[in-house]
Each structure stands twice: as structure tokens, then as C-alpha cells.
Design a protein around this motif. Structure first.
Motif, PDB file in Angstrom:
ATOM      1  N   ARG A  41       0.860  -1.178   0.000  1.00  0.00           N
ATOM      2  CA  ARG A  41       0.000   0.000   0.000  1.00  0.00           C
ATOM      3  C   ARG A  41       0.898   1.231   0.000  1.00  0.00           C
ATOM      4  O   ARG A  41       1.855   1.312   0.771  1.00  0.00           O
ATOM      5  N   TYR A  42       0.563   2.184  -0.841  1.00  0.00           N
ATOM      6  CA  TYR A  42       1.389   3.374  -1.001  1.00  0.00           C
ATOM      7  C   TYR A  42       0.592   4.624  -0.632  1.00  0.00           C
ATOM      8  O   TYR A  42      -0.640   4.617  -0.612  1.00  0.00           O
ATOM      9  N   LEU A  43       1.324   5.700  -0.349  1.00  0.00           N
ATOM     10  CA  LEU A  43       0.713   6.977  -0.002  1.00  0.00           C
ATOM     11  C   LEU A  43       0.874   7.912  -1.196  1.00  0.00           C
ATOM     12  O   LEU A  43       1.994   8.184  -1.614  1.00  0.00           O
ATOM     13  N   PRO A  44      -0.196   8.417  -1.787  1.00  0.00           N
ATOM     14  CA  PRO A  44      -0.073   9.237  -3.003  1.00  0.00           C
ATOM     15  C   PRO A  44       0.527  10.616  -2.765  1.00  0.00           C
ATOM     16  O   PRO A  44       1.045  11.231  -3.692  1.00  0.00           O
ATOM     17  N   ALA A  45       0.455  11.133  -1.552  1.00  0.00           N
ATOM     18  CA  ALA A  45       1.020  12.448  -1.230  1.00  0.00           C
ATOM     19  C   ALA A  45       1.292  12.480   0.261  1.00  0.00           C
ATOM     20  O   ALA A  45       0.557  11.884   1.056  1.00  0.00           O
ATOM     21  N   LEU A  46       2.344  13.207   0.643  1.00  0.00           N
ATOM     22  CA  LEU A  46       2.746  13.257   2.049  1.00  0.00           C
ATOM     23  C   LEU A  46       2.653  14.652   2.646  1.00  0.00           C
ATOM     24  O   LEU A  46       2.196  14.819   3.773  1.00  0.00           O
ATOM     25  N   TRP A  47       3.081  15.685   1.873  1.00  0.00           N
ATOM     26  CA  TRP A  47       3.185  17.028   2.450  1.00  0.00           C
ATOM     27  C   TRP A  47       2.685  18.061   1.456  1.00  0.00           C
ATOM     28  O   TRP A  47       3.028  18.019   0.276  1.00  0.00           O
ATOM     29  N   ASP A  48       1.848  18.974   1.930  1.00  0.00           N
ATOM     30  CA  ASP A  48       1.349  20.078   1.107  1.00  0.00           C
ATOM     31  C   ASP A  48       2.246  21.281   1.349  1.00  0.00           C
ATOM     32  O   ASP A  48       2.172  21.927   2.403  1.00  0.00           O
ATOM     33  N   ALA A  49       3.111  21.590   0.383  1.00  0.00           N
ATOM     34  CA  ALA A  49       4.064  22.679   0.566  1.00  0.00           C
ATOM     35  C   ALA A  49       3.370  24.034   0.635  1.00  0.00           C
ATOM     36  O   ALA A  49       3.874  24.956   1.275  1.00  0.00           O
ATOM     37  N   ALA A  50       2.206  24.169  -0.001  1.00  0.00           N
ATOM     38  CA  ALA A  50       1.502  25.453  -0.002  1.00  0.00           C
ATOM     39  C   ALA A  50       0.981  25.808   1.385  1.00  0.00           C
ATOM     40  O   ALA A  50       1.069  26.956   1.824  1.00  0.00           O
ATOM     41  N   THR A  51       0.426  24.816   2.080  1.00  0.00           N
ATOM     42  CA  THR A  51      -0.100  25.053   3.428  1.00  0.00           C
ATOM     43  C   THR A  51       0.902  24.680   4.511  1.00  0.00           C
ATOM     44  O   THR A  51       0.687  25.004   5.686  1.00  0.00           O
ATOM     45  N   ASP A  52       1.972  24.008   4.121  1.00  0.00           N
ATOM     46  CA  ASP A  52       3.001  23.516   5.042  1.00  0.00           C
ATOM     47  C   ASP A  52       2.387  22.613   6.114  1.00  0.00           C
ATOM     48  O   ASP A  52       2.677  22.713   7.302  1.00  0.00           O
ATOM     49  N   ARG A  53       1.570  21.696   5.631  1.00  0.00           N
ATOM     50  CA  ARG A  53       0.928  20.726   6.511  1.00  0.00           C
ATOM     51  C   ARG A  53       0.934  19.352   5.853  1.00  0.00           C
ATOM     52  O   ARG A  53       0.999  19.245   4.629  1.00  0.00           O
ATOM     53  N   ALA A  54       0.849  18.338   6.681  1.00  0.00           N
ATOM     54  CA  ALA A  54       0.751  16.982   6.155  1.00  0.00           C
ATOM     55  C   ALA A  54      -0.547  16.821   5.371  1.00  0.00           C
ATOM     56  O   ALA A  54      -1.585  17.379   5.736  1.00  0.00           O
ATOM     57  N   VAL A  55      -0.476  16.078   4.283  1.00  0.00           N
ATOM     58  CA  VAL A  55      -1.663  15.773   3.485  1.00  0.00           C
ATOM     59  C   VAL A  55      -2.404  14.607   4.140  1.00  0.00           C
ATOM     60  O   VAL A  55      -1.794  13.595   4.487  1.00  0.00           O
ATOM     61  N   ARG A  56      -3.672  14.760   4.306  1.00  0.00           N
ATOM     62  CA  ARG A  56      -4.467  13.684   4.914  1.00  0.00           C
ATOM     63  C   ARG A  56      -4.943  12.728   3.829  1.00  0.00           C
ATOM     64  O   ARG A  56      -6.147  12.597   3.560  1.00  0.00           O
ATOM     65  N   ALA A  57      -3.990  12.081   3.198  1.00  0.00           N
ATOM     66  CA  ALA A  57      -4.307  11.136   2.128  1.00  0.00           C
ATOM     67  C   ALA A  57      -4.382   9.724   2.703  1.00  0.00           C
ATOM     68  O   ALA A  57      -3.683   9.389   3.662  1.00  0.00           O
ATOM     69  N   ASP A  58      -5.232   8.918   2.106  1.00  0.00           N
ATOM     70  CA  ASP A  58      -5.351   7.522   2.520  1.00  0.00           C
ATOM     71  C   ASP A  58      -4.364   6.668   1.744  1.00  0.00           C
ATOM     72  O   ASP A  58      -4.046   6.949   0.579  1.00  0.00           O
ATOM     73  N   TYR A  59      -3.881   5.626   2.389  1.00  0.00           N
ATOM     74  CA  TYR A  59      -3.046   4.657   1.686  1.00  0.00           C
ATOM     75  C   TYR A  59      -3.883   3.917   0.654  1.00  0.00           C
ATOM     76  O   TYR A  59      -5.073   3.652   0.875  1.00  0.00           O
ATOM     77  N   ARG A  60      -3.257   3.587  -0.459  1.00  0.00           N
ATOM     78  CA  ARG A  60      -3.952   2.900  -1.537  1.00  0.00           C
ATOM     79  C   ARG A  60      -3.205   1.614  -1.898  1.00  0.00           C
ATOM     80  O   ARG A  60      -1.965   1.580  -1.844  1.00  0.00           O
ATOM     81  N   PRO A  61      -3.910   0.579  -2.298  1.00  0.00           N
ATOM     82  CA  PRO A  61      -3.224  -0.651  -2.702  1.00  0.00           C
ATOM     83  C   PRO A  61      -2.545  -0.475  -4.058  1.00  0.00           C
ATOM     84  O   PRO A  61      -3.069   0.213  -4.934  1.00  0.00           O
ATOM     85  N   VAL A  62      -1.378  -1.064  -4.193  1.00  0.00           N
ATOM     86  CA  VAL A  62      -0.690  -1.046  -5.490  1.00  0.00           C
ATOM     87  C   VAL A  62      -1.446  -1.968  -6.434  1.00  0.00           C
ATOM     88  O   VAL A  62      -1.632  -3.146  -6.135  1.00  0.00           O
ATOM     89  N   PRO A  63      -1.908  -1.466  -7.580  1.00  0.00           N
ATOM     90  CA  PRO A  63      -2.669  -2.327  -8.495  1.00  0.00           C
ATOM     91  C   PRO A  63      -1.753  -3.365  -9.151  1.00  0.00           C
ATOM     92  O   PRO A  63      -0.536  -3.190  -9.235  1.00  0.00           O
ATOM     93  N   PRO A  64      -2.338  -4.453  -9.628  1.00  0.00           N
ATOM     94  CA  PRO A  64      -1.548  -5.388 -10.429  1.00  0.00           C
ATOM     95  C   PRO A  64      -1.204  -4.779 -11.789  1.00  0.00           C
ATOM     96  O   PRO A  64      -1.936  -3.911 -12.281  1.00  0.00           O
ATOM     97  N   ARG A  65      -0.112  -5.229 -12.368  1.00  0.00           N
ATOM     98  CA  ARG A  65       0.336  -4.701 -13.664  1.00  0.00           C
ATOM     99  C   ARG A  65       0.322  -3.176 -13.651  1.00  0.00           C
ATOM    100  O   ARG A  65      -0.353  -2.535 -14.453  1.00  0.00           O
ATOM    101  N   ALA A  66       1.103  -2.607 -12.736  1.00  0.00           N
ATOM    102  CA  ALA A  66       1.034  -1.175 -12.503  1.00  0.00           C
ATOM    103  C   ALA A  66       2.330  -0.482 -12.885  1.00  0.00           C
ATOM    104  O   ALA A  66       3.423  -1.030 -12.744  1.00  0.00           O
ATOM    105  N   VAL A  67       2.189   0.761 -13.361  1.00  0.00           N
ATOM    106  CA  VAL A  67       3.330   1.623 -13.665  1.00  0.00           C
ATOM    107  C   VAL A  67       3.175   2.895 -12.846  1.00  0.00           C
ATOM    108  O   VAL A  67       2.164   3.600 -12.948  1.00  0.00           O
TER     109      VAL A  67
END
Length: 215
Positions: free
Chosen positions: A115-141
Motif C-alpha cells: 500500500r502506497y501513499l499518493p502524497a505526504l506534504w502540502d508545501a503550499a499550506t506547510d501541513r501533512a496531506v491527509r491522504a489515505d493509503y492505496r493498494p498497489v494495483p496489479p500490472r502497474a506503472v
């Protein structure tokens, strides 16, 4: 344009996209459908994000799950980036990108099919991004765009470098970002990304490109 090239050859933007899509699909097939991690490296003036965006739909049409992650969403907090001022080129080079966070939250789990995190930090607001972890799809780039990505030990499977000459970089960089130019000069001197990337695109003129693909 379907053959590997060992010397730079002229290519249109459309043909470049086709070549990169084919290169990615071939890599996925040869790896037994293992998820692929691709770096699209280049200064903002070379527009690496736009190139990465153009690959998404053709890759999906080719039967793989194409996912975009931006290195700009994995920057360190402003207190660390700006410790020596907001326009310090060495800080920009050494300390802006949270390479550890990008590896830990994206690149390593991507290779493991976790499971990966699509974003970690919002540089504009200087706060952590409240993103959910997502599963890595099969046959993925995974397509990660941003500047100064090579030479950091980031575990990419395929690297693309958009190269601008010093004159073109200076000409195409906005005046308020000219302070970053010494960082890119250092990048050329210390990393020489054009000698290490799997694919090098000469992008001084975005309408008339040249590409080299190393076998």
C-alpha cells in the motif's frame, strides 16, 4: 518510433510519448507484470509533469494501471527547506525533497505490491496531506515527476531525464526562480544525469526534441 536508439535522434512530442509508453510496457512484460517505478526527471522549465501526464491514458490503454505521484508532494516542511533562507540553492539541492519519505511511503511498497501513499506534504499550506493509503494495483506503472531525482539512490526501475542546456534552462526559468540555477549546475557537475538515465530527452525546444534510449 519503436526501436532502441544509441544516439540522440529527432522525435516529435507525440512520438516521444509513444516511445516511452512502449518502453514501459516492454519493461512490465519482461518483469513478469511486476509493478514498475519510473522517474520523469527534469527542471520545472522542462515540464516533466506534463510529460508524465501524457503517458497515463496510453499506458492504461495498453493494459496497465498507470499511477501519477509528484515529487512536489513529498517535500520537507518549510522549517527544514528554508533553514538557510527561501532562496538558497544548496538547500534546494540537498534538503527540499524528502527522499526518505518518498522511498518509504511510495517506492518500496510499490515494488512489494503493498500500500502506497499518493502524497505526504502540502508545501503550499506547510501541513501533512491527509491522504489515505492505496493498494498497489496489479500490472502497474508508477510515474514520479520532479527535479533533481537522480543520484539520490532512489529505487527506480526506469529513469527518464529531460535535459536542458544551461542557456535553455536559464531562458525558460522564470525570473523569480532564477536562484535555483546554481543547484541545476551542481546537479550536472555532480550527478551528470544525462550519462546515467535510461532515457535522455534533449528538450531545449519543446517542439523539436531528440531522444536517446539506452539498452
Amino acid at each position: 518510433m519503436s526501436e532502441l536508439t544509441h544516439h540522440p535522434v529527432p522525435v516529435s512530442p507525440e512520438a516521444l510519448s509513444e516511445l516511452l509508453v512502449e518502453t514501459c510496457l516492454t519493461a512490465v512484460a519482461s518483469a513478469g507484470a511486476r509493478p514498475l517505478r519510473v522517474a520523469i526527471d527534469g527542471a520545472d522549465a522542462a515540464q516533466p509533469g506534463q510529460l508524465a501526464d501524457r503517458l497515463v491514458d496510453p499506458l492504461r490503454a495498453g493494459g496497465v494501471a498507470a499511477v501519477r505521484v509528484r515529487a512536489g508532494d513529498f517535500l520537507r516542511p518549510a522549517s527544514l527547506r528554508w533553514e538557510f533562507g527561501k532562496t538558497d540553492p544548496d538547500s534546494f539541492y540537498d534538503h527540499w525533497l524528502d527522499a526518505g519519505g518518498l522511498t518509504r511511503e511510495v517506492l518500496t511498497p510499490w515494488a512489494e505490491g503493498g500500500r502506497y501513499l499518493p502524497a505526504l506534504w502540502d508545501a503550499a499550506t506547510d501541513r501533512a496531506v491527509r491522504a489515505d493509503y492505496r493498494p498497489v494495483p496489479p500490472r502497474a506503472v508508477l510515474l514520479v515527476d520532479g527535479p533533481l531525482l537522480l543520484g539520490r539512490g532512489l529505487p527506480f526501475d526506469l529513469t527518464v531525464h529531460l535535459r536542458l542546456s544551461a542557456a535553455a534552462l536559464r531562458r525558460r526559468t522564470p525570473a523569480d526562480e532564477a536562484w535555483t540555477l546554481p543547484a541545476f549546475a551542481r546537479y550536472e557537475a555532480e550527478v551528470d544525469p544525462a550519462s546515467t538515465a535510461d532515457v535522455v530527452v534533449r528538450a531545449d525546444d519543446p517542439r523539436h526534441l531528440a531522444v536517446l534510449v539506452r539498452a
